[in-house]
Design a protein around this motif. Structure first.
Motif, short mmCIF file in Angstrom:
data_model
loop_
_atom_site.label_atom_id
_atom_site.label_comp_id
_atom_site.label_asym_id
_atom_site.label_seq_id
_atom_site.Cartn_x
_atom_site.Cartn_y
_atom_site.Cartn_z
N UNK A 174 -2.89 0.22 -4.00
CA UNK A 174 -2.11 -0.97 -3.67
C UNK A 174 -1.73 -1.74 -4.93
N UNK A 175 -0.64 -2.50 -4.82
CA UNK A 175 -0.26 -3.46 -5.86
C UNK A 175 0.00 -4.78 -5.15
N UNK A 176 -0.20 -5.89 -5.85
CA UNK A 176 0.11 -7.17 -5.21
C UNK A 176 1.07 -7.99 -6.06
N UNK A 177 1.48 -9.13 -5.55
CA UNK A 177 2.46 -9.95 -6.28
C UNK A 177 1.78 -10.90 -7.27
N UNK A 178 0.49 -10.65 -7.54
CA UNK A 178 -0.24 -11.42 -8.55
C UNK A 178 -0.47 -10.57 -9.80
N UNK A 179 0.10 -9.38 -9.81
CA UNK A 179 -0.06 -8.48 -10.97
C UNK A 179 -1.30 -7.61 -10.90
N UNK A 180 -1.96 -7.59 -9.76
CA UNK A 180 -3.17 -6.77 -9.61
C UNK A 180 -2.85 -5.43 -8.97
N UNK B 299 0.85 -1.19 0.00
CA UNK B 299 0.00 0.00 0.00
C UNK B 299 0.89 1.24 0.00
N UNK B 300 0.47 2.27 -0.72
CA UNK B 300 1.21 3.54 -0.75
C UNK B 300 0.39 4.59 -0.01
N UNK B 301 1.09 5.35 0.82
CA UNK B 301 0.41 6.37 1.63
C UNK B 301 0.07 7.59 0.78
N UNK B 302 -1.23 7.92 0.61
CA UNK B 302 -1.59 9.12 -0.16
C UNK B 302 -1.34 10.40 0.65
N UNK B 303 -1.10 10.21 1.96
CA UNK B 303 -0.82 11.32 2.89
C UNK B 303 -1.93 12.37 2.91
N UNK B 304 -3.13 11.92 2.60
CA UNK B 304 -4.30 12.79 2.68
C UNK B 304 -5.55 11.90 2.64
N UNK B 305 -6.71 12.53 2.71
CA UNK B 305 -7.99 11.82 2.62
C UNK B 305 -8.26 11.49 1.15
N UNK C 94 -4.49 5.50 5.64
CA UNK C 94 -3.19 4.85 5.83
C UNK C 94 -2.75 5.09 7.28
N UNK C 95 -2.32 4.04 8.00
CA UNK C 95 -2.00 4.23 9.42
C UNK C 95 -0.88 5.26 9.62
N UNK C 96 -1.20 6.31 10.34
CA UNK C 96 -0.24 7.41 10.50
C UNK C 96 0.68 7.22 11.70
N UNK C 97 0.46 6.14 12.47
CA UNK C 97 1.27 5.93 13.67
C UNK C 97 2.31 4.83 13.49
N UNK C 98 2.47 4.32 12.27
CA UNK C 98 3.49 3.28 12.06
C UNK C 98 4.75 3.92 11.48
N UNK C 99 5.86 3.22 11.56
CA UNK C 99 7.13 3.78 11.09
C UNK C 99 7.14 3.99 9.57
N UNK C 100 6.53 3.06 8.85
CA UNK C 100 6.58 3.09 7.38
C UNK C 100 5.58 4.12 6.86
N UNK C 101 6.03 5.31 6.57
CA UNK C 101 5.09 6.37 6.18
C UNK C 101 5.02 6.63 4.68
N UNK C 102 5.81 5.90 3.88
CA UNK C 102 5.68 6.05 2.42
C UNK C 102 4.88 4.88 1.85
N UNK C 103 5.29 3.68 2.20
CA UNK C 103 4.56 2.50 1.75
C UNK C 103 4.81 1.36 2.72
N UNK C 104 3.94 0.38 2.67
CA UNK C 104 4.13 -0.79 3.53
C UNK C 104 3.68 -2.05 2.79
#
Ligand SMILES: [Ca+2]
Ligand SMILES: [Ca+2]
Ligand SMILES: [Ca+2]
Length: 374
Positions: free
Chosen positions: A247-253, A236-242, A268-278
């Motif tokens: 998201x992308x997955x390893x099945x090509x979707x 998932x990529x953080x849009x950093x806004x509403x 996107x959870x704002x309290x986790x360390x990964x703030x660009x993508x996870x």
């Protein structure tokens, strides 16, 4: 299961072909038995183990080493460890004609036996890392909500967001794999609202009280079905806004966790360390979205073995039962654990529920069945 969890044994005989023996009469030592019957061994802290290799002659010099440190020169060695860990014990017996040796590997574990004081319910929160979702960063999707599911379930509820979002938790004692089901995880499912989560379990092999040991999936009813995707991975990529969360997955979707009008904030959870993508990894269950007679969207239940899933026992328990003996390794092979100190639950579906928002597993707590009142 990793090889290191097994007791390894190798023995050999060495002939002193080149040595010039003073004692022509010494009997060439032959090992008849390593001294232990089983070829795998875990030893519980507090227990001791005597090893007596059987050799055809007594005329020998003995040496025992534990992790390469000399510990004894007796024929029998009693191993009495004072700390958890993996120990290599080496044995050597020799005379002027030759020698025999053996190597043993023993994993010493600590089982936190339940007592009268033990709680039936969760006592520790180790990690809460939800995937993006409508409840994340608001009620039911904050760290305080994760903490609220400890103890006896009341009104505390935590959402794990979309696929992969997880929480890891612990009990104050080791849950033992007893006959039948061993623990319950409480959710907020109802008929038509099964937002299935998978449970993973872990034993505190390194004895440090932290959930940093290997995790094993409890294989539910869908585990071996063709529609299930093992080793599914989503980023998932953080849009950093509403805004919709891509998201992308390893099945090509590709897709989005879509925003709705009822939850106007970043998903996107704002309290986790990964703030660009996870990235989350796990087993993806089949899409269980359907429609009922009224044309409403429903999430149909799976048969057994998932959290927040309206399976047979759910109406009575408000939760789902789990059996430690369902544990499998990442090859799908059954694993026998000494017990369970930690559990991890993650959302195991990747479903856009339209007006309902993303499907996300919710939890209200968990309990050791052996400590619940009948
Ligand atoms: Ca069991
Ligand atoms: Ca640990
Ligand atoms: Ca739910």
């Amino acid at each position: 299961m990793k090889l290191k969890y097994y007791f390894l044994l190798s023995c050999s005989i060495l002939f002193f072909l080149t040595s010039c023996s003073d004692d022509e009469d010494a009997v060439l030592p032959v090992l008849n038995s390593s001294g232990l019957e089983k070829n795998e061994l875990e030893l519980k802290l507090g227990e001791s183990l005597s090893i007596s290799p059987k050799i055809n002659t007594d005329d020998l010099d003995y040496q025992w080493l534990v992790n390469d440190k000399a510990v004894s020169n007796e024929a029998t060695y009693t191993f009495n460890p004072d700390a958890v860990g993996t120990y290599t014990i080496k044995f050597n017996a020799s005379n002027s004609s030759g020698s025999v040796d053996c190597q043993y590997q023993i994993v010493v574990i600590k089982v936190r036996t339940k007592t009268d004081e033990s709680s039936a319910y969760l006592t520790s929160l180790f990690e809460y890392k939800p995937a993006p979702g409508q409840f994340v960063n608001e009620g039911y999707g904050l760290m305080k909500d994760a903490e609220a599911i400890l103890g006896k379930p009341k009104y505390g509820l935590v959402s794990l967001g979309g696929f992969g979002g997880y929480i890891s938790l612990g009990f104050d004692h080791t849950l033992i794999d007893e006959e039948g089901d061993d623990f319950i995880v409480y959710g907020n499912a109802f008929k038509g609202s099964s937002e299935a989560g998978i449970v993973m379990v872990s034993f505190d092999y390194n004895g440090n009280g932290k959930a940093d040991d290997a995790w094993f999936e409890l294989a539910g009813s869908e585990y071996n079905k063709d529609e299930v995707i093992h080793n599914y991975e989503i980023t998932y990529t953080n849009p950093k806004t509403y805004a919709d969360v891509p998201w992308t997955d390893n099945q090509g979707n590709t897709g989005f966790v879509k925003i709705n009008d009822w939850h106007e904030h970043n998903y996107y959870p704002e309290f986790i360390d990964e703030q660009d993508e996870i990235t989350f990894t796990g087993t993806l269950l089949p899409n269980n979205k359907g429609t009922n007679d009224m044309g409403w969207i429903v999430y149909n239940e799976f048969e057994k073995g998932y959290v927040d899933n309206y399976s047979e026992e759910y109406a009575e328990l408000k939760g789902n039962k789990f059996d430690i003996s369902w544990a499998v390794n990442n090859k799908g092979e059954k694993v026998k654990l000494p017990g369970v100190d930690f559990i991890k639950v993650y959302t195991a579906v990747n479903i856009d529920g339209g007006i309902l928002g993303e499907a996300s597993t919710e939890i209200m707590g968990a309990a050791d069945i052996s400590l619940l009142e009948e």
